[in-house]
Design a protein around this motif. Structure first.
Motif, mmCIF file in Angstrom:
data_model
loop_
_atom_site.group_PDB
_atom_site.id
_atom_site.type_symbol
_atom_site.label_atom_id
_atom_site.label_comp_id
_atom_site.label_asym_id
_atom_site.label_seq_id
_atom_site.Cartn_x
_atom_site.Cartn_y
_atom_site.Cartn_z
ATOM 1 N N ASP A 11 -1.394 -8.284 1.119
ATOM 2 C CA ASP A 11 -0.619 -8.146 2.352
ATOM 3 C C ASP A 11 -1.479 -8.460 3.569
ATOM 4 N N TYR A 12 -1.104 -9.508 4.288
ATOM 5 C CA TYR A 12 -1.803 -9.918 5.508
ATOM 6 C C TYR A 12 -0.998 -9.584 6.760
ATOM 7 N N GLU A 13 0.175 -8.962 6.612
ATOM 8 C CA GLU A 13 1.065 -8.831 7.765
ATOM 9 C C GLU A 13 1.478 -7.408 8.103
ATOM 10 N N ALA A 14 1.585 -6.527 7.119
ATOM 11 C CA ALA A 14 2.107 -5.184 7.395
ATOM 12 C C ALA A 14 1.157 -4.134 6.812
ATOM 13 N N GLY A 15 1.729 -3.102 6.186
ATOM 14 C CA GLY A 15 0.917 -2.027 5.616
ATOM 15 C C GLY A 15 1.548 -1.505 4.341
ATOM 16 N N PRO A 16 0.840 -0.641 3.607
ATOM 17 C CA PRO A 16 1.341 -0.164 2.314
ATOM 18 C C PRO A 16 2.626 0.648 2.414
ATOM 19 N N ASP A 17 2.766 1.432 3.479
ATOM 20 C CA ASP A 17 3.967 2.265 3.604
ATOM 21 C C ASP A 17 5.227 1.410 3.621
ATOM 22 N N GLU A 18 5.168 0.285 4.335
ATOM 23 C CA GLU A 18 6.341 -0.583 4.434
ATOM 24 C C GLU A 18 6.698 -1.178 3.076
ATOM 25 N N TYR A 40 -1.234 -2.680 -4.447
ATOM 26 C CA TYR A 40 -1.280 -3.144 -3.063
ATOM 27 C C TYR A 40 -2.715 -3.348 -2.617
ATOM 28 N N ARG A 41 -2.932 -4.440 -1.836
ATOM 29 C CA ARG A 41 -4.239 -4.648 -1.193
ATOM 30 C C ARG A 41 -4.016 -5.065 0.254
ATOM 31 N N PHE A 42 -4.569 -4.282 1.159
ATOM 32 C CA PHE A 42 -4.527 -4.615 2.589
ATOM 33 C C PHE A 42 -5.568 -5.705 2.836
ATOM 34 N N CYS A 43 -5.133 -6.841 3.395
ATOM 35 C CA CYS A 43 -6.022 -7.990 3.551
ATOM 36 C C CYS A 43 -6.182 -8.381 5.015
ATOM 37 N N HIS A 44 -7.383 -8.845 5.346
ATOM 38 C CA HIS A 44 -7.625 -9.368 6.690
ATOM 39 C C HIS A 44 -8.545 -10.581 6.656
ATOM 40 N N LEU A 45 -9.240 -10.799 5.546
ATOM 41 C CA LEU A 45 -10.101 -11.964 5.398
ATOM 42 C C LEU A 45 -9.333 -13.103 4.733
ATOM 43 N N PRO A 46 -9.668 -14.353 5.021
ATOM 44 C CA PRO A 46 -9.070 -15.457 4.274
ATOM 45 C C PRO A 46 -9.316 -15.271 2.780
ATOM 46 N N LEU A 47 -8.404 -15.737 1.970
ATOM 47 C CA LEU A 47 -8.526 -15.555 0.526
ATOM 48 C C LEU A 47 -9.834 -16.134 -0.009
#
Length: 248
Positions: A11-18, A40-47
């Motif tokens: 997920d690059y756009e929202a969060g786990p709760d959503e 679920y994995r919260f992502c912020h770095l390019p793949l």
């Protein structure tokens, strides 16, 4: 046929709760007692900068499907055509290293092409376009899935899904996209003609008018009718369906 499997959601756009709220609403609405197998994995770095960790998760949890939401941030695309191309190529190399089925969610440009680089389409094995139709203040959402490209096999018919939201969850039923204003125009011309002729025989001019086509597009209707002679039949100046069963 669908098969159960373990999913990793990047997920690059929202969060786990959503995400888990959506999954729970779907589970309740569909009356399913099966627990979710979505990790679920919260992502912020390019793949490309996170590949080793994603590979570890895929291996450790026996992941069958990786979902990327969405590709723009996962690519880490730079400005300019060459930057987008390089980022897209690197992204697909990273996907391939995972050695599992992947589903990439992306956005389209004003020209209705995948944003940034033609390689996003070229390197995808199968491309589906998703469109929605929804009236203001309604609890119903219509989605149309249109198959635009496939590397193996044939293009599939459009899929229509109707989502109904309530306190008891989200129910999903199949529907015909040709019956949904706002989606019907995106269906292939052959299918749209079938939908109109189910109401009765028509001339080419009448068909074009009912389909909302301009006069110059009548030639496309005529060509489609002749090309699929096993599906359509002509009596005088009107066309009809050769078989209601085939048309279905």
């Amino acid at each position: 046929a669908p098969e159960p499997g373990k999913v990793l959601y990047l997920d690059y756009e929202a969060g786990p709760d959503e995400l888990y709220e959506r999954l729970e609403a779907l589970r309740k609405g569909l009356g399913s007692d099966t627990p979710s197998q979505v990790r679920y994995r919260f992502c912020h770095l390019p793949l490309t900068s996170d590949t080793a960790e994603v590979q570890r998760l895929v291996s450790e949890y026996g992941i069958d499907l990786v979902i990327v939401d969405s590709v723009g941030l996962a690519c880490g695309a730079m400005e300019g055509g060459e930057g987008f191309t390089a980022a897209a190529l690197a992204y697909f190399r990273a996907l391939r290293s995972l050695r599992v089925t992947t589903l990439s969610i992306d956005h389209v440009s004003k020209e209705k092409a995948l944003f940034g680089s033609v390689y996003k389409t070229n390197l995808s094995r199968s491309v589906w376009e998703v469109k929605k139709a929804q009236e203001p203040d309604e609890d119903t959402l219509h989605l149309g899935l249109f198959h635009r490209k496939v590397n193996k096999g044939k293009l599939l018919r459009p899929i229509g899904l109707r989502f109904t939201f309530s306190e008891d969850g989200v129910t999903v039923v199949r529907e015909d996209v040709r019956d949904v204003p706002g989606l019907a125009g995106s269906a292939p011309l052959k299918g749209r003609i079938v939908g109109e002729l189910k109401r009765g025989a028509m001339t080419v001019k009448e068909l074009a008018s009912e389909l909302g086509l301009e006069q110059k597009e009548e030639a496309s209707v005529r060509t489609t009718l002749h090309r699929h002679s096993q599906l359509f039949t002509r009596v005088g100046d009107k066309w009809g369906l050769a078989s209601q069963e085939e048309a279905g």
